[in-house]
Design a protein around this motif. Structure first.
Motif, mmCIF file in Angstrom:
data_model
loop_
_atom_site.group_PDB
_atom_site.id
_atom_site.type_symbol
_atom_site.label_atom_id
_atom_site.label_comp_id
_atom_site.label_asym_id
_atom_site.label_seq_id
_atom_site.Cartn_x
_atom_site.Cartn_y
_atom_site.Cartn_z
ATOM 1 N N LYS A 1 0.815 -1.209 0.000
ATOM 2 C CA LYS A 1 0.000 0.000 0.000
ATOM 3 C C LYS A 1 0.854 1.267 0.000
ATOM 4 N N GLN A 2 2.072 1.148 0.553
ATOM 5 C CA GLN A 2 2.958 2.307 0.595
ATOM 6 C C GLN A 2 3.640 2.514 -0.753
ATOM 7 N N LYS A 3 3.845 3.781 -1.100
ATOM 8 C CA LYS A 3 4.532 4.108 -2.346
ATOM 9 C C LYS A 3 5.924 3.500 -2.390
ATOM 10 N N GLU A 4 6.621 3.513 -1.227
ATOM 11 C CA GLU A 4 7.975 2.982 -1.195
ATOM 12 C C GLU A 4 8.003 1.495 -1.530
ATOM 13 N N LEU A 5 6.985 0.754 -1.060
ATOM 14 C CA LEU A 5 6.929 -0.685 -1.338
ATOM 15 C C LEU A 5 6.550 -0.949 -2.789
ATOM 16 N N GLN A 6 5.657 -0.141 -3.317
ATOM 17 C CA GLN A 6 5.278 -0.296 -4.720
ATOM 18 C C GLN A 6 6.482 -0.063 -5.621
ATOM 19 N N GLN A 7 7.246 0.962 -5.326
ATOM 20 C CA GLN A 7 8.413 1.257 -6.147
ATOM 21 C C GLN A 7 9.519 0.228 -5.933
ATOM 22 N N PHE A 8 9.577 -0.346 -4.734
ATOM 23 C CA PHE A 8 10.528 -1.431 -4.501
ATOM 24 C C PHE A 8 10.217 -2.610 -5.421
ATOM 25 N N ILE A 9 8.946 -2.956 -5.563
ATOM 26 C CA ILE A 9 8.551 -4.092 -6.408
ATOM 27 C C ILE A 9 8.910 -3.809 -7.866
ATOM 28 N N LEU A 10 8.596 -2.622 -8.338
ATOM 29 C CA LEU A 10 8.909 -2.282 -9.724
ATOM 30 C C LEU A 10 10.414 -2.275 -9.954
ATOM 31 N N ASP A 11 11.153 -1.755 -8.984
ATOM 32 C CA ASP A 11 12.603 -1.737 -9.110
ATOM 33 C C ASP A 11 13.164 -3.153 -9.070
ATOM 34 N N TYR A 12 12.569 -4.011 -8.271
ATOM 35 C CA TYR A 12 12.996 -5.412 -8.202
ATOM 36 C C TYR A 12 12.819 -6.076 -9.571
ATOM 37 N N LEU A 13 11.684 -5.814 -10.210
ATOM 38 C CA LEU A 13 11.432 -6.384 -11.540
ATOM 39 C C LEU A 13 12.424 -5.839 -12.563
ATOM 40 N N LEU A 14 12.718 -4.535 -12.467
ATOM 41 C CA LEU A 14 13.709 -3.932 -13.362
ATOM 42 C C LEU A 14 15.077 -4.597 -13.198
ATOM 43 N N GLN A 15 15.486 -4.783 -11.965
ATOM 44 C CA GLN A 15 16.791 -5.385 -11.700
ATOM 45 C C GLN A 15 16.845 -6.823 -12.184
ATOM 46 N N ARG B 1 19.333 -8.181 -14.957
ATOM 47 C CA ARG B 1 20.265 -9.257 -14.603
ATOM 48 C C ARG B 1 20.189 -10.403 -15.621
ATOM 49 N N GLU B 2 18.978 -10.743 -16.028
ATOM 50 C CA GLU B 2 18.797 -11.819 -17.000
ATOM 51 C C GLU B 2 19.407 -11.449 -18.354
ATOM 52 N N MET B 3 19.307 -10.165 -18.720
ATOM 53 C CA MET B 3 19.889 -9.734 -19.991
ATOM 54 C C MET B 3 21.412 -9.845 -19.958
ATOM 55 N N LEU B 4 22.004 -9.510 -18.811
ATOM 56 C CA LEU B 4 23.463 -9.593 -18.689
ATOM 57 C C LEU B 4 23.965 -11.029 -18.810
ATOM 58 N N THR B 5 23.110 -11.983 -18.450
ATOM 59 C CA THR B 5 23.482 -13.400 -18.570
ATOM 60 C C THR B 5 22.996 -13.992 -19.895
ATOM 61 N N LEU B 6 22.539 -13.092 -20.798
ATOM 62 C CA LEU B 6 22.073 -13.485 -22.139
ATOM 63 C C LEU B 6 20.899 -14.445 -22.074
ATOM 64 N N THR B 7 20.047 -14.252 -21.062
ATOM 65 C CA THR B 7 18.857 -15.088 -20.908
ATOM 66 C C THR B 7 17.619 -14.292 -21.296
ATOM 67 N N ASN B 8 16.830 -14.833 -22.224
ATOM 68 C CA ASN B 8 15.571 -14.195 -22.637
ATOM 69 C C ASN B 8 15.783 -12.705 -22.955
ATOM 70 N N ILE B 9 16.761 -12.422 -23.807
ATOM 71 C CA ILE B 9 17.127 -11.025 -24.061
ATOM 72 C C ILE B 9 15.943 -10.225 -24.613
ATOM 73 N N LYS B 10 15.286 -10.752 -25.615
ATOM 74 C CA LYS B 10 14.182 -10.015 -26.242
ATOM 75 C C LYS B 10 13.047 -9.790 -25.254
ATOM 76 N N GLN B 11 12.698 -10.828 -24.490
ATOM 77 C CA GLN B 11 11.611 -10.714 -23.525
ATOM 78 C C GLN B 11 11.927 -9.676 -22.450
ATOM 79 N N ASN B 12 13.167 -9.707 -21.979
ATOM 80 C CA ASN B 12 13.521 -8.785 -20.909
ATOM 81 C C ASN B 12 13.674 -7.352 -21.402
ATOM 82 N N GLN B 13 14.071 -7.167 -22.653
ATOM 83 C CA GLN B 13 14.075 -5.825 -23.221
ATOM 84 C C GLN B 13 12.651 -5.269 -23.260
ATOM 85 N N GLU B 14 11.712 -6.122 -23.640
ATOM 86 C CA GLU B 14 10.309 -5.721 -23.665
ATOM 87 C C GLU B 14 9.828 -5.355 -22.262
ATOM 88 N N LEU B 15 10.198 -6.185 -21.291
ATOM 89 C CA LEU B 15 9.783 -5.934 -19.915
ATOM 90 C C LEU B 15 10.398 -4.640 -19.382
#
Length: 280
Positions: A218-232, A236-250
């Protein structure tokens, strides 16, 4: 132009810490200045440039704000200081960044380094942000790069991992609040990881996980933590050459979602947007 009065809004603690780092030759080559007021963060970047270029003989009195170099820097008329700012456009594209990369590969004209400042760095497009990575990682010439932003969650993880993040406006939570926030983040991390996996797999269970995330954050800080977690995770997956196209889209869609959050779109709607708009 940055007038001298703008420097008075910069916290004394910020000035003291950077003056000490300057005297000890401990200033990093790249920073992200964060604050609620973009004018103050940009003024802080200009102030730091003045600190290096000031002509005052006493280091403890730098920058004096009155010498010829300080005036030239504040007036954005110094050959070694570059400010990128877009007041009329919604984004800073690669066509803006590419010429500056070439310019900053040159040696300083007057001082011992150049200063590259990007105001409102959250406006950088993905291609422009990626174009900066080499400058941030291995500068060709002596250069200090400063990005400024009012929303650190709209900055790509690849950028954040290569800079020191400094909160210019001293907006820190007290220790108890910070501990509680970290505990809540630790509880939400496995759920965010599950949501990421379900997005990658087009798993219909992502709808249920999104609801649980929205109900729990419910807190803005937690919402942004989740989005930042997904970004990271995507980065990370792109750096390991995993699902590059999918993660670029994400990554692209997550940056858009961060703008939706800034426009006060509900967190639940933002998660639903991701589910509906990411198709692999």
């Amino acid at each position: 132009m940055i007038n001298e009065g703008s420097f008075t809004n910069i916290p004394a603690k910020f000035k003291q810490e950077f003056l000490q780092a300057y005297k000890e030759d401990a200033v990093s080559h790249a920073y992200l200045f964060l604050g609620s007021d973009e004018k103050t963060t940009t003024a802080a970047a200009i102030w730091l440039s003045c600190l290096f270029l000031c002509e005052h003989p006493d280091e403890d009195l730098r920058p004096d704000g009155t010498c010829a170099n300080c005036r030239r820097v504040s007036e954005l008329n110094h050959p070694d200081v570059f400010l990128v700012t877009e007041t009329e456009k919604q984004s800073i594209g690669i066509d803006t960044v590419r010429p500056l990369k070439i310019e900053l590969a040159k040696s300083p004209t007057e001082g011992d380094r150049r200063f590259f400042i990007i105001s409102d760095a959250q406006k950088l497009t993905m291609s422009a942000a990626n174009a900066l990575l080499n400058v941030l990682e291995e500068p060709v010439a002596p250069v200090l790069t400063i990005l400024t932003t009012t929303n650190v969650n709209q900055i790509l993880p690849t950028i954040k991992s290569r800079v020191q993040i400094v909160n210019v406006t001293d907006e820190f939570k007290n220790e108890a609040e910070q501990d509680k926030l970290q505990d809540d983040q630790a509880e939400l991390a496995p759920l965010a990881e599950r949501f990421y996996t379900e997005l990658m797999e087009n798993n219909p269970l992502a709808i249920l996980t999104a609801k649980t995330l929205a109900d729990s954050a419910k807190q803005k800080e937690l919402q942004q933590f989740i989005l930042d977690y997904l970004l990271q995770q995507a980065d990370r997956e792109m750096l390991t050459l995993t699902n590059i196209k999918q993660n670029q889209e994400l990554l692209s869609e997550l940056l858009h979602v961060n703008k939706m959050i800034a426009a006060n779109v509900s967190f639940s709607s933002c998660l639903q947007y991701l589910i509906l708009n990411i198709e692999f």
